[in-house]
Design a protein around this motif. Structure first.
Motif, mmCIF file in Angstrom:
data_model
loop_
_atom_site.group_PDB
_atom_site.id
_atom_site.type_symbol
_atom_site.label_atom_id
_atom_site.label_comp_id
_atom_site.label_asym_id
_atom_site.label_seq_id
_atom_site.Cartn_x
_atom_site.Cartn_y
_atom_site.Cartn_z
ATOM 1 N N PRO A 35 48.122 -32.384 -24.721
ATOM 2 C CA PRO A 35 47.651 -32.759 -23.385
ATOM 3 C C PRO A 35 47.099 -31.578 -22.595
ATOM 4 O O PRO A 35 46.239 -31.759 -21.733
ATOM 5 N N GLU A 36 47.535 -30.364 -22.906
ATOM 6 C CA GLU A 36 47.013 -29.183 -22.210
ATOM 7 C C GLU A 36 45.522 -29.006 -22.493
ATOM 8 O O GLU A 36 44.749 -28.651 -21.599
ATOM 9 N N LEU A 37 45.124 -29.263 -23.735
ATOM 10 C CA LEU A 37 43.699 -29.144 -24.071
ATOM 11 C C LEU A 37 42.875 -30.227 -23.382
ATOM 12 O O LEU A 37 41.753 -29.975 -22.947
ATOM 13 N N ILE A 38 43.426 -31.423 -23.306
ATOM 14 C CA ILE A 38 42.722 -32.507 -22.610
ATOM 15 C C ILE A 38 42.569 -32.148 -21.133
ATOM 16 O O ILE A 38 41.499 -32.352 -20.541
ATOM 17 N N GLY A 95 38.270 -28.479 -16.412
ATOM 18 C CA GLY A 95 37.516 -27.227 -16.511
ATOM 19 C C GLY A 95 36.112 -27.263 -15.917
ATOM 20 O O GLY A 95 35.772 -26.412 -15.079
ATOM 21 N N PRO A 96 35.265 -28.218 -16.310
ATOM 22 C CA PRO A 96 33.892 -28.209 -15.787
ATOM 23 C C PRO A 96 33.785 -28.334 -14.267
ATOM 24 O O PRO A 96 33.052 -27.560 -13.648
ATOM 25 N N PRO A 97 34.510 -29.242 -13.605
ATOM 26 C CA PRO A 97 34.387 -29.283 -12.143
ATOM 27 C C PRO A 97 34.909 -28.007 -11.477
ATOM 28 O O PRO A 97 34.331 -27.538 -10.498
ATOM 29 N N VAL A 98 35.990 -27.446 -12.028
ATOM 30 C CA VAL A 98 36.524 -26.203 -11.455
ATOM 31 C C VAL A 98 35.509 -25.074 -11.652
ATOM 32 O O VAL A 98 35.297 -24.253 -10.749
ATOM 33 N N GLY A 127 31.091 -34.898 -20.547
ATOM 34 C CA GLY A 127 31.539 -34.425 -19.243
ATOM 35 C C GLY A 127 31.700 -32.920 -19.210
ATOM 36 O O GLY A 127 31.370 -32.271 -18.220
ATOM 37 N N MET A 128 32.203 -32.346 -20.307
ATOM 38 C CA MET A 128 32.364 -30.894 -20.371
ATOM 39 C C MET A 128 31.009 -30.192 -20.348
ATOM 40 O O MET A 128 30.803 -29.231 -19.611
ATOM 41 N N VAL A 129 30.081 -30.667 -21.151
ATOM 42 C CA VAL A 129 28.768 -30.034 -21.229
ATOM 43 C C VAL A 129 28.021 -30.188 -19.901
ATOM 44 O O VAL A 129 27.418 -29.242 -19.403
ATOM 45 N N ALA A 130 28.067 -31.390 -19.330
ATOM 46 C CA ALA A 130 27.374 -31.617 -18.055
ATOM 47 C C ALA A 130 28.024 -30.826 -16.925
ATOM 48 O O ALA A 130 27.359 -30.465 -15.960
#
Length: 157
Positions: free
Chosen positions: A93-96, A102-105, A52-55
């Motif tokens: 949980p902050e990293l999660i 992060g990616p959608p933002v 999800g992060m990469v995409a």
């Protein structure tokens, strides 16, 4: 250790057993905790998070991680996770949150930046094409007058 201490342990074990018997969901949870972490489930969840992060950064990479590829990667990650006792429950949980949000933002910010650049761009700076009579006049001005030819040149065609 005296007899009263032993009875205290026996009573605590009986109370625990009664609580588990009264609540089947708690019994299943206790069995799962006793069995240890689900490393395969953790590997699959972690891989989904990574994909999800990469995409989110490069959407065209989504087709790389098909179901078979994800299965192979997760199967390879399980022994490593078991060796080091790693689970995603140990990740703050902050990293999660950063990994999930992060990616959608980021993509939304890129879309807004593109829209702002397009709004700032000058509108239609190309020269205006003549219309109607102006177009006809421009067409006649663009064509040079034919050069006069001697009538005998017709004999050589």
């Amino acid at each position: 250790m005296n007899d009263l201490d032993q009875l205290d342990h026996v009573a605590a074990a009986a109370d625990e057993g009664a609580a588990l018997a009264d609540n089947p969901a708690a019994a299943q949870e206790a069995e799962a905790l006793a069995a240890g972490p689900d490393y395969h489930g953790q590997a699959v969840a972690g891989l989904d998070l990574f994909c999800g992060m990469v995409a989110g950064y490069a959407p065209e990479t989504a087709e790389i991680f098909d179901t078979a590829t994800k299965g192979r990667i997760a199967a390879a990650a399980v022994p490593v996770m078991e060796k080091y006792g790693f689970t995603f429950e140990k990740v703050p949980p902050e990293l999660i949150l950063i990994a999930v949000a992060g990616p959608p933002v980021y993509q939304a910010a890129r879309m807004v930046a593109t829209r702002m650049e397009r709004d700032k761009a000058p509108k239609d700076t190309a020269p205006k094409q003549p219309q109607g009579i102006e177009r006809a006049a421009a067409a006649t001005l663009d064509k040079p007058e034919p050069t006069p030819r001697h009538p005998q040149e017709a004999l050589y065609k």
